[in-house]
Write a protein that holds these residues in place. Structure first.
Motif, PDB file in Angstrom:
ATOM      1  N   ARG A 314       0.821  -1.210   0.000  1.00  0.00           N
ATOM      2  CA  ARG A 314       0.000   0.000   0.000  1.00  0.00           C
ATOM      3  C   ARG A 314       0.855   1.262   0.000  1.00  0.00           C
ATOM      4  NH1 ARG A 314      -4.836  -0.116   4.061  1.00  0.00           N
ATOM      5  NH2 ARG A 314      -5.408   1.625   2.704  1.00  0.00           N
ATOM      6  N   VAL A 318       0.597   5.165   1.489  1.00  0.00           N
ATOM      7  CA  VAL A 318       1.579   5.728   2.436  1.00  0.00           C
ATOM      8  C   VAL A 318       2.125   7.047   1.883  1.00  0.00           C
ATOM      9  CG1 VAL A 318       3.881   5.380   3.448  1.00  0.00           C
ATOM     10  CG2 VAL A 318       2.236   3.488   3.410  1.00  0.00           C
ATOM     11  N   PRO A 325       2.590   3.771   7.641  1.00  0.00           N
ATOM     12  CA  PRO A 325       3.164   2.478   7.258  1.00  0.00           C
ATOM     13  C   PRO A 325       2.701   1.335   8.149  1.00  0.00           C
ATOM     14  CG  PRO A 325       4.841   4.167   7.128  1.00  0.00           C
ATOM     15  CD  PRO A 325       3.618   4.829   7.728  1.00  0.00           C
ATOM     16  N   CYS A 328      -0.342  -0.751   7.261  1.00  0.00           N
ATOM     17  CA  CYS A 328      -0.326  -1.723   6.164  1.00  0.00           C
ATOM     18  C   CYS A 328      -0.263  -3.119   6.792  1.00  0.00           C
ATOM     19  CB  CYS A 328       0.886  -1.479   5.268  1.00  0.00           C
ATOM     20  SG  CYS A 328       1.172  -2.825   4.108  1.00  0.00           S
ATOM     21  N   ALA A 330       0.947  -5.826   5.794  1.00  0.00           N
ATOM     22  CA  ALA A 330       2.195  -6.575   5.604  1.00  0.00           C
ATOM     23  C   ALA A 330       3.345  -6.017   6.448  1.00  0.00           C
ATOM     24  CB  ALA A 330       2.585  -6.551   4.132  1.00  0.00           C
ATOM     25  N   GLY A 342       7.745  -3.382  -1.067  1.00  0.00           N
ATOM     26  CA  GLY A 342       7.609  -2.092  -1.743  1.00  0.00           C
ATOM     27  C   GLY A 342       8.847  -1.242  -1.537  1.00  0.00           C
ATOM     28  N   CYS A 352       8.144   3.605   5.229  1.00  0.00           N
ATOM     29  CA  CYS A 352       7.999   2.284   5.857  1.00  0.00           C
ATOM     30  C   CYS A 352       9.305   1.886   6.548  1.00  0.00           C
ATOM     31  CB  CYS A 352       7.588   1.245   4.817  1.00  0.00           C
ATOM     32  SG  CYS A 352       5.977   1.596   4.083  1.00  0.00           S
TER      33      CYS A 352
HETATM   34  S1  SF4 Z   1       6.486  -1.276   1.585  1.00  0.00           S
HETATM   35 FE1  SF4 Z   1       5.747  -2.964   2.853  1.00  0.00          FE
HETATM   36  S2  SF4 Z   1       4.925  -2.018   4.744  1.00  0.00           S
HETATM   37 FE2  SF4 Z   1       5.165  -0.398   3.186  1.00  0.00          FE
HETATM   38  S3  SF4 Z   1       3.152  -0.283   2.213  1.00  0.00           S
HETATM   39 FE3  SF4 Z   1       4.375  -1.696   0.942  1.00  0.00          FE
HETATM   40  S4  SF4 Z   1       3.940  -3.746   1.796  1.00  0.00           S
HETATM   41 FE4  SF4 Z   1       3.217  -2.238   3.289  1.00  0.00          FE
END
Ligand code: SF4
Length: 371
Positions: A314, A318, A325, A328, A330, A342, A352
């Motif tokens: 996502r 962000v 962050p 999200c 993950a 990401g 993040c």
């Molecule tokens: S980089 Fe990782 S923590 Fe950040 S939005 Fe993407 S999946 Fe989520």
């Protein structure tokens, strides 16, 4: 060192925080545009010094993070061609494209090199006349002058084996896109001081006026950031919205005219896709017709690129300040700096990565997605 320590004084920081508390009566969301400021905020615990009503949200100012996945895939394809030396800043090596990253391509035998300046890539081209040297030019207005100089030098020297994969992005159109979005949560911006040191801040005045949003040009040391927040809060509480320069030791209204002249000569505006955000009109630079011979996209035919984004990441939300962050799913599980999904988890300026490194694991002081 004195020049730095005087902008990191804890007692002064607490005094500015008290000032902010005294002035702030509303609930305000202030977006710092630059990833360098995001890291300064989290590293120094600035978010935790602020009163309950002031929320800092993090913006799209991480150049590695906003480089579109299509451009990363193209970089991977060009780097894989025989005879190519592909040069990039270190941050780009682990940024995931649709399927893999530059490190994976390198592990299969591609000649991928980390450089610290585009001029290093020009030097490589001089020393390797039998090879094609390609520099991956990403970044905002801050890094663009050095890239422009590299192309200009290569052109002057007739270096036919040097080219650039250009993915430059511009801050003002991104601010307008954020404010135009119905999902926008921003009441005020802290503008990135280093971008303004090149471009000045005159072009931010129409934005402040059109969107009725205070824009404070801010530096990167803890006291710079706190002072920027104090000025933004003051404007918001007074119902005012103008551009204020809180970084006068570096930034002038006009900026660096020599750098701007070089940029105008070497680049021209173009629509640009931002990773996770989409196409923003006139938000990037490409090489101008006089320097188009140095465009790596034109020089190397790598066919059609079918870019594919992660369905989980996502980062776009962000980068627009819609979620933090840690909101999200993950974050810290499927996605960590060792297993990034990401770019915002890879880059040294990514939000993040900042939340992960500085332990903001549970959406601290965040309302997120609350409109
Ligand atoms: S980089 Fe990782 S923590 Fe950040 S939005 Fe993407 S999946 Fe989520």
């Amino acid at each position: 060192m004195k020049y730095l320590t005087e902008f990191r004084d804890g007692e002064v920081a607490r005094r500015i925080a008290r000032d902010i508390r005294r002035v702030a009566s509303g609930r305000w969301r202030i977006m710092e545009v630059c990833g360098g400021q995001t890291h300064s905020i989290l590293r120094n615990g600035i978010d935790q010094l602020l009163p309950e009503g002031i929320e800092l949200i993090h913006g799209p100012g991480c150049p590695v993070c906003v480089t579109p996945v299509e451009k990363i895939d193209r970089a991977l394809a060009i780097a894989s061609l025989p005879g190519v030396i592909f040069c990039s800043f270190g941050d780009m090596l682990r940024v995931p494209g649709s399927r893999e990253d530059l490190l994976a391509v390198e592990s299969r035998g591609a000649d991928v090199r980390v450089v610290y300046s585009p001029l290093d890539a020009v030097e490589l081209a001089r020393r390797n006349p039998g090879r094609q040297v390609v520099f991956f030019a990403v970044g905002f207005e801050t890094t663009a002058p050095a890239d422009a100089m590299a192309v200009h030098l290569a052109s002057r020297e007739g270096l036919a084996n040097f080219s650039m994969l250009v993915s430059h992005v511009l801050v003002p159109p991104a601010l307008a896109a954020i404010m135009d979005s119905p999902a926008s949560r921003v009441h005020a911006f802290l503008a990135a001081g280093h971008v303004c040191s090149v471009m000045g801040y005159w072009q931010y005045a129409p934005l402040a006026e059109r969107y009725r949003v205070p824009i404070v040009v801010t530096g990167f040391e803890p006291l710079d950031v706190l002072d920027g927040i104090r000025r933004a809060v003051r404007q918001l509480e007074e119902g005012r919205a103008f551009v204020e320069n809180a970084y006068a030791r570096v930034v002038t209204r006009e900026g660096n005219r020599h750098a701007q002249a070089l940029l105008e000569r070497v680049f021209e505006p173009t629509d640009r896709a931002w990773r996770g955000i989409g196409v923003i009109p006139a938000s990037g630079w490409r090489l101008s017709p006089a320097y188009r011979d140095f465009d790596a996209e034109a020089r190397f035919d790598v066919g059609a690129i079918e870019a594919r984004e992660s369905g989980v990441c996502r980062a776009g939300d962000v980068l627009r300040g819609i979620i933090k962050p840690s909101q999200c799913e993950a974050f810290g599980g499927a996605c960590t700096p060792r297993t990034p999904l990401g770019a915002t988890m890879v880059s040294s300026e990514g939000a993040c990565a900042a939340y992960y490194h500085y332990g903001r694991l549970a959406g601290a002081r965040s309302s997120g997605e609350d409109g």
